[in-house]
Design a protein around this motif. Structure first.
Motif, PDB file in Angstrom:
ATOM      1  N   LYS A  10      11.363 -36.653  10.729  1.00 16.00           N
ATOM      2  CA  LYS A  10      11.127 -35.312  11.546  1.00 16.00           C
ATOM      3  C   LYS A  10      12.335 -34.502  11.127  1.00 16.00           C
ATOM      4  O   LYS A  10      12.651 -33.300  11.148  1.00 16.00           O
ATOM      5  CB  LYS A  10      10.644 -35.315  13.168  1.00 16.00           C
ATOM      6  N   ARG A  11      13.737 -34.840  11.211  1.00 16.62           N
ATOM      7  CA  ARG A  11      15.095 -34.778  11.302  1.00 16.62           C
ATOM      8  C   ARG A  11      15.094 -34.547   9.842  1.00 16.62           C
ATOM      9  O   ARG A  11      16.364 -34.106   8.929  1.00 16.62           O
ATOM     10  CB  ARG A  11      15.772 -34.692  11.852  1.00 16.62           C
ATOM     11  N   LEU A  13      16.239 -31.781   6.920  1.00 16.68           N
ATOM     12  CA  LEU A  13      16.107 -30.349   6.616  1.00 16.68           C
ATOM     13  C   LEU A  13      16.431 -30.382   5.273  1.00 16.68           C
ATOM     14  O   LEU A  13      17.507 -31.155   3.893  1.00 16.68           O
ATOM     15  CB  LEU A  13      17.258 -30.377   6.884  1.00 16.68           C
ATOM     16  N   TYR A  52      10.509 -23.983  -3.211  1.00 17.50           N
ATOM     17  CA  TYR A  52       9.518 -23.798  -1.483  1.00 17.50           C
ATOM     18  C   TYR A  52       9.131 -24.421  -0.559  1.00 17.50           C
ATOM     19  O   TYR A  52       8.733 -25.515  -0.004  1.00 17.50           O
ATOM     20  CB  TYR A  52      10.005 -22.564  -0.353  1.00 17.50           C
ATOM     21  N   SER A  56       8.655 -28.021   1.575  1.00 14.38           N
ATOM     22  CA  SER A  56       8.022 -27.389   2.754  1.00 14.38           C
ATOM     23  C   SER A  56       6.866 -28.948   2.593  1.00 14.38           C
ATOM     24  O   SER A  56       6.679 -29.207   4.470  1.00 14.38           O
ATOM     25  CB  SER A  56       7.367 -26.478   2.898  1.00 14.38           C
ATOM     26  N   GLY A  60      11.174 -31.253   7.399  1.00 16.02           N
ATOM     27  CA  GLY A  60      10.541 -30.539   8.428  1.00 16.02           C
ATOM     28  C   GLY A  60      10.853 -29.035   8.711  1.00 16.02           C
ATOM     29  O   GLY A  60       9.928 -29.201   8.825  1.00 16.02           O
ATOM     30  N   GLU A  61      11.483 -29.036   7.916  1.00 18.92           N
ATOM     31  CA  GLU A  61      12.132 -27.535   7.997  1.00 18.92           C
ATOM     32  C   GLU A  61      12.641 -27.179   6.207  1.00 18.92           C
ATOM     33  O   GLU A  61      13.288 -27.934   5.663  1.00 18.92           O
ATOM     34  CB  GLU A  61      13.002 -27.077   9.020  1.00 18.92           C
ATOM     35  N   VAL A  62      12.908 -26.181   5.761  1.00 14.75           N
ATOM     36  CA  VAL A  62      13.364 -25.954   4.677  1.00 14.75           C
ATOM     37  C   VAL A  62      14.141 -24.162   4.362  1.00 14.75           C
ATOM     38  O   VAL A  62      13.864 -23.464   5.582  1.00 14.75           O
ATOM     39  CB  VAL A  62      12.399 -25.422   3.536  1.00 14.75           C
ATOM     40  N   PHE A  63      15.573 -24.907   4.566  1.00 13.89           N
ATOM     41  CA  PHE A  63      16.878 -23.428   4.474  1.00 13.89           C
ATOM     42  C   PHE A  63      16.625 -22.776   3.219  1.00 13.89           C
ATOM     43  O   PHE A  63      16.417 -23.602   2.122  1.00 13.89           O
ATOM     44  CB  PHE A  63      17.631 -23.889   4.910  1.00 13.89           C
ATOM     45  N   ASP A  82      12.225 -17.006   7.596  1.00 10.68           N
ATOM     46  CA  ASP A  82      12.291 -16.785   8.903  1.00 10.68           C
ATOM     47  C   ASP A  82      14.407 -16.347   8.571  1.00 10.68           C
ATOM     48  O   ASP A  82      14.822 -17.484   7.719  1.00 10.68           O
ATOM     49  CB  ASP A  82      13.126 -17.786  10.732  1.00 10.68           C
ATOM     50  N   HIS A  85      16.350 -19.336   8.763  1.00 10.94           N
ATOM     51  CA  HIS A  85      16.181 -20.414   8.271  1.00 10.94           C
ATOM     52  C   HIS A  85      17.462 -19.382   6.252  1.00 10.94           C
ATOM     53  O   HIS A  85      17.292 -20.428   5.426  1.00 10.94           O
ATOM     54  CB  HIS A  85      15.239 -20.794   7.942  1.00 10.94           C
ATOM     55  N   TYR A 110      21.875 -29.754  14.256  1.00 14.24           N
ATOM     56  CA  TYR A 110      20.783 -30.508  14.391  1.00 14.24           C
ATOM     57  C   TYR A 110      21.867 -31.627  14.410  1.00 14.24           C
ATOM     58  O   TYR A 110      21.966 -32.109  12.712  1.00 14.24           O
ATOM     59  CB  TYR A 110      19.726 -30.388  13.406  1.00 14.24           C
TER      60      TYR A 110
END
Length: 361
Positions: A10-11, A13, A52, A56, A60-63, A82, A85, A110
């Motif tokens: 989940k973590r 990134l 991107y 995705s 879990g998250e994209v920066f 966002d 991000h 995180y």
């Protein structure tokens, strides 16, 4: 570490570096239209958009990691992103500082996460192969105290890419890295292919945030010390001081400062189609050619012309008696050069800077 439904922690990134300009793709790649916003793949979408969307599916998250001057460019391609991000460098200061800034920024939010690095300007095909390789890299990064990279077995003796020697057996999806090799000459690249145990360096990485910060402190302590000062200034709201400190940091490439020095480097062998379009000749090799070997975009008339890349803009391009040439036409600039000199396009960019003709950059 808990696992999400798609098979990744989940973590996880994903961080997409998107700060370069792509000087060897001038005159299309410029400050206002850097390489990663050009539609160089087969989908017609900007490379950043493709990356991107790919990231995705894998994290879990994209920066997006970029310099502050490219914020509006990034947001135009990715209007849904966002602002939280976006990891912004005050200026481009090399991947050692950029990745260090990203790792320290994410670690504040995180602490136990895995950071997955996927550059914005690569052309990639083979979704299943990418997923398999990234899953193995993230797994290795989350379960060991190692930095992990993804490598491809070379399909031809490239002299424009770096190589990684990892001659051992695959254990738990990864191999211990012996050394990184700078771009070789042709005879060395051929030897690498014959001997085996060498992989193309894709600059795709995975690491736990704490592990990368530790290795950065061991092998590039001045960078880490400076970056900690940058983070402290940002934390106090002093963006001016943070930028001043960051702009004084020595420019360095993370491959040289950390990857070549650490003894905790693993490689995950991968199997998918990949290209880092570094110059116009490499792009021409990927564009469908006609019966005479010409790759053409836009309106053209070609007479006794073969093996050439012709990229037009708003006007007709006519060529007579050309062989193995590159013509790239834009609204305000025209590039003409032999395919064999494609690497030298950056010299034009350097000459424009020296001449103060920045309107063409």
């Amino acid at each position: 570490m808990s696992v999400a439904a798609h098979g990744f922690p989940k973590r996880t990134l994903a961080v997409i570096p998107a700060g370069g300009m792509g000087t060897r793709l001038w005159p299309r790649s410029r400050r206002s239209t850097p390489k990663h916003v050009l539609p160089l793949g087969e989908t017609g979408q900007p490379l950043l958009r493709e990356t991107y969307d790919r990231a995705s599916r894998l994290a879990g998250e994209v920066f997006v990691l970029t310099e502050v001057g490219q914020r509006e460019i990034i947001q135009k391609v990715l209007p849904e992103i966002d602002p939280e991000h976006l990891i912004l460098e005050p200026s481009a200061r090399g991947t050692t500082n950029a990745y260090g800034l990203a790792a320290l920024t994410l670690r504040e939010r995180y602490d136990d996460a895995v950071m997955l690095v996927m550059p914005a300007d690569h052309v990639v095909h083979g979704r299943a192969g990418v997923t398999k390789a990234v899953r193995a890299a993230v797994r290795a990064a989350s379960t060991t105290d190692c930095l992990v990279t993804v490598g491809l077995k070379p399909s031809f003796p490239s002299t424009g890419l770096g190589y990684i020697q990892a001659p051992g057996r695959v254990t738990a999806g990864a191999i211990r890295v012996r050394r990184f090799v700078e771009k070789p000459d042709l005879s060395t690249a051929r030897r690498f292919m014959r001997s085996g145990g060498y992989y193309w360096n894709l600059a795709w990485f995975a690491w736990r945030l704490d592990v990368f910060v530790r290795e950065l402190g061991l092998h590039a302590p001045r960078h880490l010390a400076g970056l900690r000062k940058v983070m402290a200034a940002r934390g106090s709201g002093d963006q001016v001081t943070a930028a001043a400190i960051y702009n004084r940091l020595r420019v360095d490439v993370v491959d040289r400062s950390v990857m070549e020095r650490t003894d905790r480097m693993l490689l995950v062998p991968a199997d998918f189609e990949w290209a880092d379009i570094g110059n116009w000749a490499e792009l021409g090799d990927r564009v469908r050619a006609d019966a005479h070997g010409n790759s053409v975009e836009g309106e053209s008339i070609l007479v006794d012309t073969s093996g050439s890349l012709i990229l037009g803009a708003r006007r007709l391009v006519a060529a007579i008696g050309l062989d193995d040439m590159i013509i790239v036409d834009t609204e305000d600039a025209l590039l003409v050069c032999p395919r064999s000199r494609a690497q030298d396009v950056r010299k034009v960019v350097d000459a424009l800077r020296r001449a103060g003709k920045t309107r063409y950059l």
